[in-house]
Design an enzyme around this catalytic site. Structure first.
Site, PDB file in Angstrom:
ATOM      1  N   GLU A 172      39.960  41.595  31.259  1.00 52.69           N
ATOM      2  CA  GLU A 172      39.878  40.154  30.954  1.00 52.69           C
ATOM      3  C   GLU A 172      38.496  39.800  30.422  1.00 52.69           C
ATOM      4  OE1 GLU A 172      40.592  38.494  34.777  1.00 52.69           O
ATOM      5  OE2 GLU A 172      42.747  38.889  34.701  1.00 52.69           O
ATOM      6  N   LYS A 179      35.063  37.967  30.695  1.00 54.03           N
ATOM      7  CA  LYS A 179      34.253  37.492  31.816  1.00 54.03           C
ATOM      8  C   LYS A 179      33.758  36.100  31.437  1.00 54.03           C
ATOM      9  CE  LYS A 179      30.640  39.132  34.934  1.00 54.03           C
ATOM     10  NZ  LYS A 179      30.010  37.846  35.134  1.00 54.03           N
ATOM     11  N   ASP A 238      31.810  32.781  31.522  1.00 53.30           N
ATOM     12  CA  ASP A 238      30.468  32.526  32.026  1.00 53.30           C
ATOM     13  C   ASP A 238      30.415  31.131  32.638  1.00 53.30           C
ATOM     14  OD1 ASP A 238      27.916  33.116  32.633  1.00 53.30           O
ATOM     15  OD2 ASP A 238      27.134  32.963  30.598  1.00 53.30           O
ATOM     16  N   TYR A 279      42.120  33.548  37.917  1.00 57.98           N
ATOM     17  CA  TYR A 279      42.328  34.973  37.652  1.00 57.98           C
ATOM     18  C   TYR A 279      42.711  35.775  38.885  1.00 57.98           C
ATOM     19  CZ  TYR A 279      37.256  34.591  38.509  1.00 57.98           C
ATOM     20  OH  TYR A 279      36.030  34.262  39.000  1.00 57.98           O
ATOM     21  N   LYS A 293      28.907  44.193  30.672  1.00 58.86           N
ATOM     22  CA  LYS A 293      28.140  43.068  30.121  1.00 58.86           C
ATOM     23  C   LYS A 293      27.801  43.337  28.660  1.00 58.86           C
ATOM     24  CE  LYS A 293      26.298  40.181  32.526  1.00 58.86           C
ATOM     25  NZ  LYS A 293      25.755  39.696  33.751  1.00 58.86           N
ATOM     26  N   CYS A 347      -5.031  16.554  19.383  1.00 58.38           N
ATOM     27  CA  CYS A 347      -3.652  16.154  19.105  1.00 58.38           C
ATOM     28  C   CYS A 347      -3.451  16.212  17.591  1.00 58.38           C
ATOM     29  CB  CYS A 347      -3.419  14.742  19.616  1.00 58.38           C
ATOM     30  SG  CYS A 347      -1.885  14.023  19.016  1.00 58.38           S
ATOM     31  N   CYS A 383      -3.000  12.275  16.274  1.00 63.97           N
ATOM     32  CA  CYS A 383      -4.036  11.234  16.297  1.00 63.97           C
ATOM     33  C   CYS A 383      -5.435  11.827  16.358  1.00 63.97           C
ATOM     34  CB  CYS A 383      -3.823  10.287  17.476  1.00 63.97           C
ATOM     35  SG  CYS A 383      -4.184  11.033  19.058  1.00 63.97           S
ATOM     36  N   CYS A 394      -1.865  14.937  24.964  1.00 67.56           N
ATOM     37  CA  CYS A 394      -2.667  13.942  24.276  1.00 67.56           C
ATOM     38  C   CYS A 394      -2.647  12.716  25.178  1.00 67.56           C
ATOM     39  CB  CYS A 394      -2.034  13.625  22.918  1.00 67.56           C
ATOM     40  SG  CYS A 394      -2.632  12.099  22.206  1.00 67.56           S
ATOM     41  N   CYS A 440      -1.685   6.914  20.468  1.00 67.36           N
ATOM     42  CA  CYS A 440      -1.375   7.975  19.505  1.00 67.36           C
ATOM     43  C   CYS A 440      -0.075   7.610  18.779  1.00 67.36           C
ATOM     44  CB  CYS A 440      -1.214   9.291  20.257  1.00 67.36           C
ATOM     45  SG  CYS A 440      -0.438  10.581  19.284  1.00 67.36           S
TER      46      CYS A 440
HETATM   47  S1  IVH Z   1      37.447  38.721  39.219  1.00 69.28           S
HETATM   48  C1  IVH Z   1      35.362  40.425  43.412  1.00 69.28           C
HETATM   49  N1  IVH Z   1      37.689  37.977  36.731  1.00 69.28           N
HETATM   50  O1  IVH Z   1      32.120  36.904  37.417  1.00 69.28           O
HETATM   51  C2  IVH Z   1      35.251  39.330  42.428  1.00 69.28           C
HETATM   52  N2  IVH Z   1      35.692  37.397  37.861  1.00 69.28           N
HETATM   53  O2  IVH Z   1      29.787  38.490  38.037  1.00 69.28           O
HETATM   54  C3  IVH Z   1      36.497  39.241  41.596  1.00 69.28           C
HETATM   55  N3  IVH Z   1      34.144  36.038  36.535  1.00 69.28           N
HETATM   56  O3  IVH Z   1      31.981  36.021  40.823  1.00 69.28           O
HETATM   57  C4  IVH Z   1      36.307  38.325  40.464  1.00 69.28           C
HETATM   58  N4  IVH Z   1      35.389  35.951  34.716  1.00 69.28           N
HETATM   59  O4  IVH Z   1      32.805  34.242  39.116  1.00 69.28           O
HETATM   60  C5  IVH Z   1      36.892  37.979  37.822  1.00 69.28           C
HETATM   61  N5  IVH Z   1      38.100  37.334  34.565  1.00 69.28           N
HETATM   62  C6  IVH Z   1      37.304  37.329  35.614  1.00 69.28           C
HETATM   63  C7  IVH Z   1      36.055  36.676  35.631  1.00 69.28           C
HETATM   64  C8  IVH Z   1      35.275  36.737  36.777  1.00 69.28           C
HETATM   65  C9  IVH Z   1      34.256  35.563  35.284  1.00 69.28           C
HETATM   66  C10 IVH Z   1      32.982  35.806  37.409  1.00 69.28           C
HETATM   67  C11 IVH Z   1      33.298  35.523  38.849  1.00 69.28           C
HETATM   68  C12 IVH Z   1      32.508  36.538  39.625  1.00 69.28           C
HETATM   69  C13 IVH Z   1      31.446  36.891  38.649  1.00 69.28           C
HETATM   70  C14 IVH Z   1      30.804  38.231  38.948  1.00 69.28           C
END
Ligand code: IVH
Length: 679
Positions: free
Chosen positions: A118, A120, A122, A228, A316, A410, A413, A428, A433
């Site tokens: 999946e 990740k 943010d 998820y 990552k 500055c 001025c 400043c 100014c």
């Molecule tokens: S599964 C044991 N799936 O990433 C934790 N986490 O860096 C199982 N996160 O704390 C989490 N997308 O907040 C999972 N598709 C995804 C995710 C995801 C973002 C976050 C989550 C986790 C953090 C860890």
């Protein structure tokens, strides 16, 4: 830092690091406007930890090393997680992913697992509990064992169903709350109008939003959510992750559409490679991929360490960096006089957008990086919407590149630039100014402040350059003839501007307070202050302690307010605004000042000491209603001092100056005689 390490004592370095980390924590948590990346922050914290390891005598309870980053905030009820919310181990390249695959196979005694991969997201992880199909609780991760109860805030997320069809008796589902880029851009446009620093990344903004006490504001901001996992339920719901995602979708819960089952690690790697580039097509941030063993039975066999499960890994994405030429370094002057160096660069495409300018934050940072005009520089976007200039490439430095000289003056001025005692800024200090004057006027006229239609930067520029306006009160004295003399100003636009200025005179106190640009007072804070104090006089007289009693007003804001009202020139400005006809009170935006008799006209009252029958604000209100002027300090011009019990120095001064003194009853009698029954 290097010099400092060798020249200063450990105690000095410790104090300095503590202060620096404290400042960055404040920027990060309270202002949601970090100046350094997470990595740079970690480096500072690590330095402090190392120093404390060498010198344990320096460790104090208030050291940032003694505080747990994600502990529940205390603002919300605590929720104990029945299934702990663990984190995930990270990998950064193909080799590490393959090593993970090896470990998994070994743990499964040679069996080859399928992986569910999946994006990740943010954002901020969240745990939701549904009972009888109803959302009963939403909790943040906190420290993994205990989080914050943010149910009311999560309920404002439009995409999240609060009631489910066909759900089991109870279940706990987990997912990510996040913010899209378009929403972040909208918020940042609003912040810009308010003269506030933009939010730098959607994750911190989502986290900050989720922890607001005002759910209406949370709703207004517009968070998103994707689930998820189902971590617990009253009945088994699926045998594998693909099945879990199917069930979540079936309940009507939002899930991210890009998850995919991969037959083996080769397929996983292909998918990770594909998304490394594709992620910039999305309107939300992803910082990697999450690779999960698909079958729940295999997950059980693999188990977990105390920190993270063994069946899951994050890959990552490398931070996007790009090289470009630094053309010049300009210096910006903010409305409060802060001088900020800005990198002006050859435009370059980075992580989906064109970058040509980047703030260099302050001159200390700039000196540490030794950036010189002409340098080839490396620019990065690491989970941030705002690009950072990381470093210059030494081999590529032109022979004639000269170090950037920290300005002694500055740039606008020419007055001497001063080092801010609180930190690393140059300032400043010349309130006259032009750059500061323009900045303050633009802010004063902005939409969330006095909302003066048509008074934008171009017009402000002309008004200041021609010497027509120096402070906001001058705006209200502008005459049509003067306006007509400006560029692109016809009869009609001059009339419109005058009408807009006339309308602005009736804005409530909160807008004026915000428009004055008091340090740390944003528009919401201004509303809170104005609601509570109602008149400018009352606010100006409020001691520090009474300011911090208000919800959401901390020490820093209170100090900013007091600082402002302790400056004589600011009182003079307020007086000029009052004389220009601005209303300086809050309640009843549409009401016109009451036109009753004004028996106190021309009289000045100072109220002091502890009052029994009314609050000081109420007495001030009453004085104003009768046409009098409530003031804060006793002078020869004071008509009456109204003294409650424990009146101190003001009473003494009144006696010395021969000012008439009334007690509360005396004041009430005077007000009643003056033709008014009571408050
Ligand atoms: S599964 C044991 N799936 O990433 C934790 N986490 O860096 C199982 N996160 O704390 C989490 N997308 O907040 C999972 N598709 C995804 C995710 C995801 C973002 C976050 C989550 C986790 C953090 C860890």
């Amino acid at each position: 830092m290097q010099d400092e390490k060798s020249n200063s004592t450990p105690a000095e370095r410790h104090a300095r690091l503590k202060a620096e980390i404290g400042r960055h924590n404040l920027l990060y948590y309270q202002k949601a406007a970090p100046e350094i990346t997470d990595l740079e922050f970690d480096a500072l914290l690590r330095e402090l930890q190392e120093l404390e390891a060498e010198h344990p005598e320096l460790v104090t309870a208030d050291s940032p090393t003694q505080q747990v980053g994600g502990a529940p905030s205390g603002k919300f009820a605590a929720v104990a997680h029945t299934v702990p919310m663990l984190s995930i181990d990270n990998t950064y390249n193909e080799g590490e992913l393959r090593a993970f695959d090896q470990r998994v196979r070994k743990g499964l005694e040679g069996a080859a697992p399928e992986y569910f991969v999946e994006l990740k997201l943010d954002g901020v992880s969240i745990s939701l509990r549904y009972e009888e199909g109803e959302l009963v609780r939403a909790a943040t991760r906190g420290d993994g064992k205990t989080g914050d109860d943010v149910t009311e805030n999560v309920k404002t997320i439009q995409a999240l169903p609060k009631r489910l069809q066909g759900a089991p008796a109870w279940m706990e589902v987990r997912g990510e709350v996040y913010m899209t880029f378009p929403v972040l851009e909208r918020l940042n446009r609003e912040r810009e109008e308010e003269g506030l620093e933009p939010y730098r990344n959607p994750r911190n903004t989502a986290a900050g939003t989720l922890k607001l006490l005002d759910s209406r504001e949370v709703a207004r901001r517009g968070l998103e959510i994707a689930l998820y996992d189902i971590v617990e339920s009253s009945e088994p719901l699926a045998a594998d992750h693909a099945g879990i995602m199917e069930r979540l979708r079936g309940f009507g819960l939002p899930v991210n559409p890009h998850g995919k089952l991969c037959a083996d690690m080769d397929a996983v790697l292909a998918m990770c490679g594909e998304w490394r580039a594709r992620r910039f097509d999305l309107d939300y941030a992803t910082d990697g991929m999450v690779v999960k063993v698909n079958r729940l039975r295999q997950r059980e066999i693999l188990g977990a360490t105390t920190k993270a499960p063994r069946w899951i890994i994050a890959y990552k994405f490398p931070a996007e960096t790009v090289r470009t030429r630094l053309l010049s370094i300009s210096v910006q002057v903010g409305k409060s006089g802060a001088l900020t160096p800005v990198a002006e660069m050859e435009p370059v495409l980075l992580a989906g957008s064109v970058v040509k300018r980047a703030t260099l934050h302050n001159f200390e940072d700039l000196a540490a990086k030794d950036l010189r005009p002409g340098d080839l520089v490396e620019v990065q976007k690491a989970g941030e919407v705002i690009p950072q200039v990381l470093r210059h490439i030494p081999e590529e430095r032109p022979a004639n590149a000269v170090p950037f000289a920290v300005p002694a003056h500055c740039p606008d001025c020419g007055s001497t630039a001063h080092r801010d005692p609180e930190g690393v800024y140059l300032r400043c200090l010349n309130l006259s100014c032009p750059a500061q004057i323009k900045g303050r006027l633009e802010h004063f006229a902005s939409r969330k402040a006095m909302d003066i239609d048509g008074l934008g930067p171009a017009l402000v520029e002309q008004l200041v350059e021609r010497g027509l306006v120096r402070d906001p009160s001058d705006l209200f004295r502008l005459e049509k003839g003067q306006i007509l003399g400006l560029e692109r100003m016809g009869e009609k636009s001059a009339e419109n501007l005058l009408a807009a200025l006339a309308a602005a005179k009736n804005r409530p106190l909160s807008r004026l307070l915000f428009g004055l640009g008091i340090r740390h007072v944003g528009s919401r804070t201004a509303e809170i202050l104005a609601e509570r104090h109602n008149t400018l006089e009352a606010l100006a007289a409020a001691p520090l302690e009474s300011l911090t009693e208000l919800r959401d007003i901390g020490d820093i804001v209170a100090a900013g307010v007091r600082e402002f009202f302790d400056v004589e020139e600011n009182h003079a400005l307020l007086k000029r605004l009052e004389d220009a006809g601005l209303r300086l009170w809050e309640r009843g935006e549409d009401e016109v000042p009451d036109a009753g008799p004004k028996p106190f006209a021309g009289m000045t009252f100072v109220v002091t000491g502890t009052l029994d029958r009314a609050t000081r604000d109420e007495v001030h209100e009453r004085i104003k209603r009768l046409g009098g002027h409530p003031a804060t300090s006793v002078s020869k011009k004071t008509t009456y001092l109204v003294a409650g019990s424990d009146a101190g120095s003001k009473l003494e001064k009144a006696r010395t100056l021969g000012v008439a003194v009334l007690d509360e009853a005396g004041f009430e009698a005077l007000a009643a005689r003056a033709g008014e029954g009571g408050a």
